[in-house]
Design a protein around this motif. Sequence first.
Motif, short mmCIF file in Angstrom:
data_model
loop_
_atom_site.label_atom_id
_atom_site.label_comp_id
_atom_site.label_asym_id
_atom_site.label_seq_id
_atom_site.Cartn_x
_atom_site.Cartn_y
_atom_site.Cartn_z
N PHE A 1140 -35.99 5.38 124.34
CA PHE A 1140 -37.07 5.16 123.72
C PHE A 1140 -36.99 6.81 123.36
CE2 PHE A 1140 -38.17 3.02 127.95
CZ PHE A 1140 -39.15 2.41 127.43
N THR A 1141 -37.28 7.06 121.73
CA THR A 1141 -37.07 8.03 120.71
C THR A 1141 -37.65 8.68 120.94
OG1 THR A 1141 -35.84 6.31 119.36
CG2 THR A 1141 -36.96 8.81 118.71
N ASN A 1330 -32.65 2.08 116.03
CA ASN A 1330 -33.40 3.42 115.91
C ASN A 1330 -32.53 4.22 114.73
OD1 ASN A 1330 -34.03 3.28 118.71
ND2 ASN A 1330 -32.59 4.42 119.75
N HIS A 1384 -33.73 -5.09 127.42
CA HIS A 1384 -34.18 -3.63 126.65
C HIS A 1384 -35.57 -4.31 126.39
CE1 HIS A 1384 -30.36 -1.33 126.18
NE2 HIS A 1384 -30.23 -2.51 124.90
N CYS A 1385 -35.70 -5.75 125.96
CA CYS A 1385 -37.05 -6.21 125.47
C CYS A 1385 -38.28 -6.27 126.88
CB CYS A 1385 -37.20 -7.28 124.50
SG CYS A 1385 -39.02 -8.40 124.62
N LEU A 1388 -39.13 -1.62 126.96
CA LEU A 1388 -39.98 -1.34 126.13
C LEU A 1388 -41.29 -1.88 126.26
CD1 LEU A 1388 -37.95 -2.42 122.52
CD2 LEU A 1388 -38.59 0.16 124.04
N ILE A 1410 -43.51 9.44 123.61
CA ILE A 1410 -42.83 8.02 122.74
C ILE A 1410 -43.10 7.98 120.49
CG2 ILE A 1410 -41.73 5.68 122.12
CD1 ILE A 1410 -42.82 5.63 125.69
N LEU A 1412 -43.66 5.73 118.06
CA LEU A 1412 -44.11 4.61 118.37
C LEU A 1412 -43.34 3.11 117.09
CD1 LEU A 1412 -47.90 4.85 119.80
CD2 LEU A 1412 -45.92 3.76 121.66
N HIS A 1414 -40.28 3.66 116.12
CA HIS A 1414 -38.90 3.71 116.76
C HIS A 1414 -39.24 2.37 117.53
CE1 HIS A 1414 -37.50 7.12 114.86
NE2 HIS A 1414 -36.08 6.83 114.94
N LEU A 1415 -40.32 2.80 118.85
CA LEU A 1415 -40.51 1.77 119.68
C LEU A 1415 -40.87 0.30 118.75
CD1 LEU A 1415 -42.13 1.91 123.12
CD2 LEU A 1415 -42.98 0.21 121.10
N LEU A 1419 -38.66 -3.52 119.29
CA LEU A 1419 -39.82 -4.54 119.53
C LEU A 1419 -39.32 -5.28 118.91
CD1 LEU A 1419 -41.04 -5.46 121.83
CD2 LEU A 1419 -42.84 -4.81 121.35
N VAL A 1453 -48.83 -2.61 119.24
CA VAL A 1453 -47.79 -0.89 118.89
C VAL A 1453 -49.56 -0.27 118.46
CG1 VAL A 1453 -46.03 0.54 118.08
CG2 VAL A 1453 -46.36 -1.56 119.42
#
Length: 1760
Positions: A1140-1141, A1330, A1384-1385, A1388, A1410, A1412, A1414-1415, A1419, A1453
């Motif tokens: 999470f960035t 990222n 990871h998925c 997220l 977060i 979003l 980046h998320l 994703l 998102v």
Amino acid sequence: MRWKDGFDRSQEAFEQAVFSHFTDFVPLVYGTKLENDKEERRARKFLFYPLEEFMCQGDPGLIFQQLGHAEEPSQLCGHNFKSGEPTYSCRDCAYDPTCVLCITCFQKSSHRNHRYRMNTSGGGGYCDCGDTEAWKSDPYCLLHLPRREESESDSGINMPSDMRPYVERIFMCMLKFVSTLLTWEDNEYLPLGIGSQAAWAQIQPYMCMLYNDEVHTYEQVINTLQRAVDCTKRQALDYATIVDREGRSCVKIGSRDECSVVKETIQRNTSRHNSKALKVEVMRKELVAHQQFALKVLGWLQTVSDKAGSIRRLLCQVLMEPQNPKDPSSVSVLEKFIRADTTLWKVARVQSHQLLMSCVLKDPLSKKQFSVIFAKCYSGMYEDFLQDDHSRIFSVTRFSLQIFGTPSLARMLIAEHDLLSVIVKAFLAACEHKKKDGKLSFDGSDRNNVFKRSMYVLHDLKYALVCKPTSPDEWTDTLRENFLRGLTTFLQLLSLIQGIDSIKRQVGQHLDFDPEWKGAFTIQIKLEDILVLFCDWCSADRYLLVEGYKATMEALTNCRETRGREIVTVGSYTGEVIKHDVSSDPISIHYPLNRFLTALHLHLEKFGLSFNSPELQNHSLAEMAHSVDMPMSPEPLDIKELMEPALCIQVLLAQTQAGMWRRNGYSLQNQVFFYSNLRCRQEMYDRDIVMLQMAASLLPGDEFMLQALNKFGLLSWAKMEYDIPGGQEDSVRQTVTLAEEFLSLVIILLGERYLSGVGQVDKKETVKREVIHLLCISPMAHSRITKSLNEDINHETGLDGVLEDIATFKKPQTGGNGKFELKPQCYKEYSPYFYHYYKAEQAKSEEVQRQRKKQNEEDLALPPPVPPPFTQQFQEAVHLLDCDLMIEILTVVLKRTAAPRSRSWSEAQFDRVLFIIGMALHEQLRASKNNDQSFNFLMKAIKRNDTANDTESILSLLQRLVHSPNISTQESKDLLAWVLRKFAEVLKVVDEPVAKEHVESIAKCTDLKSGENNKKKAQAAAKRRAKIMAQMAKMQRDFIAENSELFENTSTEVSDQSGEMEMGDMPSCSGGSAIALGHHQSSAKVSGPIQVTCILCQEEQKITTSGRAMVLSAFVQQSTVLSQNRDKPPVNGETCNVLFTPADLSRGTHTSSCGHVMHHECWQGFFSNIVNRERRRPMRFRSSFSYDIERMEYLCPLCEGLSNTVIPIIPPLPSLISDSSKSPEIHFDDWLDGIVKTVVNSIKEEEDKESKDDLLLFQPCPLSSITRMMAESVAKNFQLLWEYVYDESSGSFSEGMREMIKKFARDVYSFGLAVEPDDENARVSLMAWNTCAYTILALEQELQRDNLAVFEGTTERQTALIGALVRFAAVTSQVTSSDSIKQHCVQLLAALIPEELEKRRKQPMCLLDIDLFHLLTVLTMTLPVLHSASASSPHVTSLPTGGLLDQHALQLVFTAHLVHILLTYDAPCEDSEELESTSEGCEMLEVYKTLREYAHVVDNALPCPTTLLLHVNNACLPFLRCCAILYHHLTGVMYPPELTCKNSHELRHLLHYLALPAHLPDLFTKQGPTTTALIKSWCSCASVRERMSASSEALVHHPLKLNQLIDLPQDYSLLLNEASTFKCPKSDGDDRAPTRCLVCGRMLCSQSYCCLAELEGSQVGAATEHAYHCGAQNGIFLRVRECQVLLLSNKSRGCFLPAPYLDMYGETDQGLRRGNPLTLSIESYQNVQKIWYQHNIPQTISRSLNWEPGTHFMIEWHNL
């Protein structure tokens, strides 16, 4: 009270009482280690307040206030400058450049509208505002205007009579205390009865005091202290810093024996290699305490004196009174301080100097008394200073500027105290050890600094001479006599230099060692201004001029060199010459006496004098001949002897040009260079030319020519018989060159009249001629012109007064400096033989001028300009042109030109002869107009010389040469034609029959008919050129047509086989209906595989999954450019969670690329070669300084761009997936229901037996289990989403491709987190995704800054980079464990479904914290793998393709992003005006209210619907732009044309392209219950409610703020002033290099040992440490005092750039050398901004180090 009793008895008793008090209290205050504040409070209470109270006999504050109010404010500012503080000097009004204003006075003065110069103070000076002697006009600013006329009483002491005795006694007592303590040399006992005599006092501790010197370095002192006192390096550094700043420091406290051991150790370790040992003293602690108090007393005296002028005057009076009036040998405290100055340590010197400046120099009467004492002690002061090693800024001798720079004081000291003689004698005394055989002799191996330091005496002499009287009233007899006495002493100094460093031509073999030459030129440079000033004094008064001229002649006679004479003959002329052969006899370049005489000679005519005037004959020479041991000729020096040195030096220059002195090495070359260089030529070369012009005017023309021909060795060349074969060819070639140089000298002597006294010109015309010839070389910037001109005493060139008349300023189109171009009418003043041209400049100017004439279709002749007339005393020099020898030489050269063959002829000789004839014709015209019959060149030129049996005249020879084949160049032909036309013009003026005949003969020359033939020739040549150019263009077109394939396939950038895949060049879909995602996705552009060319092997390669892998050079770096929170500390790369960035983007990983492509095998071979080459080297050299192989850095083989990794080039993703007819349809709410079920069933709990905590495991639930929980129709389509992605028929990546994918992912992980590479770490793939997201964010913000649309203006390099990054991110799953990706998925998705985590009592990641995008990126790359078949690695087609899966992920998102925007929206208190509401706005307002209710946020007022909607649209736009970039490169679907230009409907087009609802409220109201429940859970989540509370930390608001470098003031002086007030945070001293971070604005103490910090195990400077925290190891700073931008990267590298401040000419001023006012250039600052926000700091540094490796190689960047 004891003080009162002692006061009543006597001064001695009073002093004992005071000193007794000090004995009791000083050790209590300064003998214990107290904090600064506590120490100051104690000192104030026990020491200083009692002194003030006794002095005032009452309340000190009240008494001082009353005294201050009783006096008028001082009209003198007197502000003491700190180091680095800005100063201003008015170029129009200042008496000299040392007269300056502080910024406060300057801004309140009229000088701000004048021509002023800005600089920084070195510390120690003061503001001259209010000093009428410092300014020619406007001496006062508005703050210091005199309120009344000054009277004599102003200098008195206006103080209550009962108070004065107390003040006077206190001052006497304290000055005695200070002067005694600071100069005390006994370390055991204290003076003045101070100190305890009890037995216990004898066992008090001792202190080992280490003193500063300027010999040993910091490192030497630190290493010595570590050995001597057993301390850490940091402690030793602190000691060394204090020693350097204050002059001494205690390094050991203990017994006497312990301190003595330390002393011996330090002195032993620092006295090795014959170097001077550090000074160390072992002192009683009590003595050190009293000395520390004495320093504080100096500051206290300064403070008290500032309370009132009367107190200051009384203090000055006490300072300068003898301490014991009864003792004739007793001296004042002031004189005691002056004499003991070099025995004091640094801070003691500084404090005593500041007392002098704040008291003595501010009071005119005291300043005058001080100047007398200063002059009295001058010689002794300099004797001590020469033996001292401290900088002059810490010496009392620096006050010479304040004293000698005051005109009235300087004149008084010259008239009454013979100041000039005192100063010159002080310098002569310093020269004694340099004397040899009565002359100065310099040894290159002498490393003694005594002589170097003695040069400051010459500075003082210059200051003293600036005070030349400007009115008759200021001249007095004593002033004249003492000036002459000083001049006579100065001539003794010149006599020591006369003829030194003589050289002799080396024959046979080269010199083994170059002789010393620098010392003499160093003195010459220092004497330049002094010689001018002495000459100015003499020229201002007839008596001084006569006596100075006679004294100089007498000095020359004393230095006379005895040389024989001989008789020589040339043609029909015979004469006597001096025997001296330059090619075989010794010769010197240094003859200052001759040159000084020449300078005086220029002023004789002004007073009606001449060289032969009886007044100038020195009648003392006859008597002198009898007073010396050796017989001396009583005859005075004749002009031949005077001109001999100058003529010999010109011959030396000519012989050097002819290559005759090449065996004499670099010493001669350097002397010749500096002789005619700008730095020395005014008083060397120029004076010698004037001396020769003087001789030419005093000697008959034939006599002078004979002297010159003889000295040049051209007596034989001047005869026609010289052409008879015989002799060596080398000798002939040398003679030809000498002849050319001789003719050039004649041109110079006759043409260079632009000097006041030689020609009838003024200073302005002199400068104008210089500038014209500079601009004839090329257009130049103002700074370059200024550097090429001589400066006067006030550092003025006179350029500003002439530049507008002769040149036009051309501003640059883009960047760079503006330049001045010469106006067309000024080109006629050009002379190719201008005497200040170097050979290269002469050739360049001729080429430029001929090219200009060619373009203007003019003839190519460069004729002589018309010179101004000579002055009366130089008028006879024109007869050089019509003397018989000149006519004969001209005839000889012309005959040789006409001859079929001549070994001694050259075309250069012919050109010079034509030029001389042209000059003679100009003079003939002038003589005719003035009816001057004495000049008769014309008649001699048109008549044959019967005595010499000549059959042709000069004119007939010229006519015959018109068709001569020997004249090969058009330039010479055109000049010949011009000369003949000039002859015709002159002949028309002469009214004689013979003249008319010659005019007719000239007119018959066919080549000279009114230029018609030339015009026809030019037209024919133009036609020929046009025809040739047309033929070449046709051949070029034919070649391109025949080799079209070659031209199409020469790109080294990533390109499609059909010219596609470049964002900026792609054709767009028609109709604007392109959709990138979902069920209605537009088809990807059909294209062939990408084809590229390797820059290393030049082989073409198609990009396929199974082919050879191709890579892009890339550079990965940490970044804080997008950071919204710079206060956040750096994270630990080993442990941080990168899934999470943070929403504030405090740190990210950015990737850049130069776009050049290589085979991965070629790159690996290339990089291996670099590594092997570097490892073979014993040390790092300059060639590799621009990159660090230990950090895997290298330079791109093609563009030399800095790189540290490579990006694999992946084929377009649509080409990796076969077409499928399956097209599942599933509503977003149903898809979301499946995702929620997946998350709920994928989170498992595991108990940690040790900690008894429940850990969450994210293990994806099988797809079949999920579908069983869903309705059958929905479950089938949900399952088809992943079956749609999976395809058995697709292939897999080659081994090379997989290796490069792994490598780039590993490098991004390593560089992005600053950790060691680790392929097995689960964060490797996350960092790869990222960096893709962060780089897209950075690109989008860059487009925002330039106000560009999302697909507008991106370069091919950027397009190739983003495309490669996105495709790489998409296939990273191919080399990563599928289980890791699935985890990871799920994590997220779990963050997007916080309700499930809360049920398990786990704190979910707050949605508002977060980022979003980046998320979304992660994703998008992981979702296709979530339900893929279990295998060791996913299949190649488990890739994001832009289908329904990606569409729903984006919608999810994006909805979360809108929730973030609405929750963090701060509604304005009141709308400026009520806007008309729309239905969409009202719906959005309802959504806003609902979300705020879910989050339990109470709003007092609701925003306007329209305002809210506008905010939401603007806030979500950057996110959608980033998504468009991502999915365009992911899917290959073309963007609509509307997204290539900025328009108001950009949001609508983006929503359509991304398959999102155009009506944003629909995302909340028309999706379904699952969506609504999820949105509610987001808002009601505990973490969100907590972050929304008032006490929470600041939230990130959208749109994100575009970071900019800090705002800088428009005026650079404001920045300087701010920096001058900055104090080093770790020391009390002024900072040496204040440096401002341009990112956050913090001011730092850079390049100073006091602020070194520990970083990653090494010591680094403040800027380097700050760059690590503020810029992720990249820093961009402004060094304020140096006016330059500093770039730093990775501790080890950096570079300097010009600051974005420009003067009125568009030029920077690094180091403030020119001092022109500087203002902020928006364009330049934007360029600096681009370097920062485009992440180009490392690249810029690397390229700078490549271009200028020697400039930055020795700089220790880590210490900055």
